[in-house]
Design an enzyme around this catalytic site. Structure first.
Site, PDB file in Angstrom:
ATOM      1  N   ASP A  70       0.819  -1.218   0.000  1.00  0.00           N
ATOM      2  CA  ASP A  70       0.000   0.000   0.000  1.00  0.00           C
ATOM      3  C   ASP A  70       0.846   1.257   0.000  1.00  0.00           C
ATOM      4  OD1 ASP A  70       0.938  -0.410   2.582  1.00  0.00           O
ATOM      5  OD2 ASP A  70      -1.018  -0.937   3.395  1.00  0.00           O
ATOM      6  N   ASN A 139      -7.736  -3.083  14.025  1.00  0.00           N
ATOM      7  CA  ASN A 139      -9.123  -3.275  13.577  1.00  0.00           C
ATOM      8  C   ASN A 139      -9.230  -4.458  12.607  1.00  0.00           C
ATOM      9  OD1 ASN A 139      -7.977  -2.309  11.259  1.00  0.00           O
ATOM     10  ND2 ASN A 139      -9.278  -0.502  11.067  1.00  0.00           N
ATOM     11  N   HIS A 141      -7.382  -4.906   9.857  1.00  0.00           N
ATOM     12  CA  HIS A 141      -7.072  -4.640   8.445  1.00  0.00           C
ATOM     13  C   HIS A 141      -5.812  -5.374   7.998  1.00  0.00           C
ATOM     14  CE1 HIS A 141      -4.559  -0.708   9.249  1.00  0.00           C
ATOM     15  NE2 HIS A 141      -3.800  -1.776   9.302  1.00  0.00           N
ATOM     16  N   GLU A 146      -9.679  -1.838   5.111  1.00  0.00           N
ATOM     17  CA  GLU A 146     -10.310  -1.551   6.397  1.00  0.00           C
ATOM     18  C   GLU A 146     -11.612  -2.355   6.531  1.00  0.00           C
ATOM     19  OE1 GLU A 146      -8.451  -0.064   8.302  1.00  0.00           O
ATOM     20  OE2 GLU A 146      -7.806   1.925   7.684  1.00  0.00           O
TER      21      GLU A 146
HETATM   22  P1  PGA Z   1       2.231  -1.951  12.562  1.00  0.00           P
HETATM   23  O1  PGA Z   1       1.102  -1.888  11.435  1.00  0.00           O
HETATM   24  O2  PGA Z   1       3.211  -2.973  12.098  1.00  0.00           O
HETATM   25  O3  PGA Z   1       2.842  -0.582  12.591  1.00  0.00           O
HETATM   26  O4  PGA Z   1       1.555  -2.340  13.838  1.00  0.00           O
HETATM   27  C1  PGA Z   1       0.518  -3.067  11.005  1.00  0.00           C
HETATM   28  C2  PGA Z   1      -0.671  -2.763  10.127  1.00  0.00           C
HETATM   29  O5  PGA Z   1      -1.348  -1.748  10.364  1.00  0.00           O
HETATM   30  O6  PGA Z   1      -0.947  -3.552   9.219  1.00  0.00           O
END
Ligand code: PGA
Length: 255
Positions: A70, A139, A141, A146
């Site tokens: 992304d 959440n 995702h 999302e």
């Molecule tokens: P993080 O993000 O590794 O910074 O916890 C993971 C994500 O949001 O997929």
């Protein structure tokens, strides 16, 4: 329903080593593999380990290709907050990957839809993703898919959830600097990867990790889709694995 392979580790070094072993195995079996890569704080120990192994002559990326999950909309590749910049800093500048073999979404694309199509087409032309690395959002995702009413299958433009923006603000000076939109690989493209490696670290991932892999498959928890994938490995540190461990104990008792 397929059972993901759960690897629960105690230390960050072990977390990185186990994940790097999976990358090494993919690269050994298929030196021109397509690696799906992720950003965020979770994969950093893995990237450091991959760089260390490359420096020791144990890994060769000269034929490998990569495609990232992304990118924030509105950030140029040289913006320090962009995921392009993150990948250069934390991996690409330190290994022998060829620039033309790196696929990144352009957050400054004038036509987001055309950019998403270009991305899908290139992944397809490159033979599909062999190993997809994922983190998981609090959440549920994956990438920036999302919680939603349906799984969006292809690469698309998405409005970021407010809790995602708040979580990601840790890498920005202030919350208002976190972009509100992003381009993300779709759930279908992620699911099409031949092998999936999901990493989770920290207490704040414990509950969602268990919900994603022991709860209902629902687009409200996008990672839950991975329950249906035939080849998923999860590596969780002690804190992130806390709730999963309870489920594994129950399963053991039931046998
Ligand atoms: P993080 O993000 O590794 O910074 O916890 C993971 C994500 O949001 O997929």
């Amino acid at each position: 329903m397929n059972n993901p392979k759960m690897i629960l580790v105690k230390h960050t070094a072990e977390f990185a080593r186990q994940a790097a072993d999976i990358f090494a195995d993919t690269l050994r079996k298929k030196p021109d593999c397509l690696l799906g890569l992720a950003t965020g704080t979770t994969p950093l120990p893995l990237y450091r380990e991959l760089i260390a192994r490359y420096r020791r002559g144990e890994l060769d990326f000269s034929r490998a290709r990569t495609a990232n999950l992304d990118e924030y909309l509105g950030l140029a590749p040289n913006d320090v907050q962009s995921y392009s910049h993150f990948m250069n800093e934390n991996l690409f500048d330190h290994i022998n990957i060829k620039r033309e073999n790196i696929l990144l979404l352009n957050g400054m694309a004038k036509n987001a839809e055309a950019e998403c199509r270009r991305y899908e087409n290139t992944i397809h032309d490159w033979g599909g993703v062999d190993l997809q690395l994922l983190g998981i959002g609090q959440n549920g995702h994956i990438g920036f898919n999302e919680p939603a009413d349906a799984f969006i299958l292809q690469t698309h433009l998405i409005k970021l959830a407010e809790d995602t923006r708040r979580a990601n603000a840790k890498l920005f000076k202030a919350l208002h600097e976190v972009p509100t939109q992003a381009l993300t690989l779709g759930c279908g493209t992620i699911f099409a990867a031949r092998k999936i490696l999901l990493l989770a670290a920290g207490q704040n991932k414990a509950e969602i990790l268990a919900r994603a892999f022991y709860g209902t498959v629902t687009p409200q928890v996008p990672a839950s889709l991975l329950q249906l994938h035939p080849d998923v490995t999860i590596i969780a540190d002690e804190q992130a694995g806390e709730e999963i461990r309870k489920h594994l104990l129950l399963e053991d008792r039931a046998m």
